[in-house]
Design a protein around this motif. Structure first.
Motif, PDB file in Angstrom:
ATOM      1  N   ASP A 240      33.335  48.284  48.317  1.00 29.53           N
ATOM      2  CA  ASP A 240      31.910  47.996  48.489  1.00 29.53           C
ATOM      3  C   ASP A 240      31.126  49.267  48.801  1.00 29.53           C
ATOM      4  O   ASP A 240      30.032  49.479  48.263  1.00 29.53           O
ATOM      5  CB  ASP A 240      31.698  46.969  49.603  1.00 29.53           C
ATOM      6  CG  ASP A 240      32.241  45.584  49.254  1.00 29.53           C
ATOM      7  OD1 ASP A 240      32.378  45.263  48.051  1.00 29.53           O
ATOM      8  OD2 ASP A 240      32.528  44.819  50.195  1.00 29.53           O
TER       9      ASP A 240
ATOM     10  N   ASN B 203      30.876  51.457  45.600  1.00 19.67           N
ATOM     11  CA  ASN B 203      29.914  50.881  44.669  1.00 19.67           C
ATOM     12  C   ASN B 203      28.482  51.048  45.148  1.00 19.67           C
ATOM     13  O   ASN B 203      27.578  51.297  44.345  1.00 19.67           O
ATOM     14  CB  ASN B 203      30.223  49.395  44.442  1.00 19.67           C
ATOM     15  CG  ASN B 203      31.514  49.186  43.684  1.00 19.67           C
ATOM     16  OD1 ASN B 203      31.983  50.060  42.974  1.00 19.67           O
ATOM     17  ND2 ASN B 203      32.105  48.015  43.849  1.00 19.67           N
TER      18      ASN B 203
ATOM     19  N   THR C  61      28.286  44.894  45.981  1.00 19.90           N
ATOM     20  CA  THR C  61      29.443  44.016  45.841  1.00 19.90           C
ATOM     21  C   THR C  61      29.840  43.500  47.209  1.00 19.90           C
ATOM     22  O   THR C  61      29.448  44.069  48.234  1.00 19.90           O
ATOM     23  CB  THR C  61      30.642  44.746  45.205  1.00 19.90           C
ATOM     24  OG1 THR C  61      30.936  45.922  45.968  1.00 19.90           O
ATOM     25  CG2 THR C  61      30.344  45.154  43.765  1.00 19.90           C
TER      26      THR C  61
END
Length: 70
Positions: A58, A61, A68
């Motif tokens: 996460d 990203n 996410t």
């Protein structure tokens, strides 16, 4: 990101995957310096989270503006 662009199996350490992704940006996609720097920032963000947790993915990203919740 697609499996065709980033065809890599699972790994025991997120650094293996994130470095592979950054190398692919450079070697296959011809990334500019900004993209390379962003990728390094994303690796550092992933490494700042607890190892072997979804929080690492996460964080990686998020640096690219992708939200996410793994």
């Amino acid at each position: 990101m697609s499996a065709a662009s980033y065809n890599h199996g699972s790994a025991q350490n997120i650094d293996i995957i994130t470095q592979f992704m950054c190398d692919t940006l450079t070697n296959s996609c011809g990334a500019d310096q900004t993209a390379k720097n962003t990728c390094k920032t994303a690796i550092a963000a992933a490494d700042s989270k607890t190892a072997k947790t979804a929080a690492q993915a996460d964080a990686f990203n998020a640096v690219f503006g992708i939200k996410t919740d793994f």
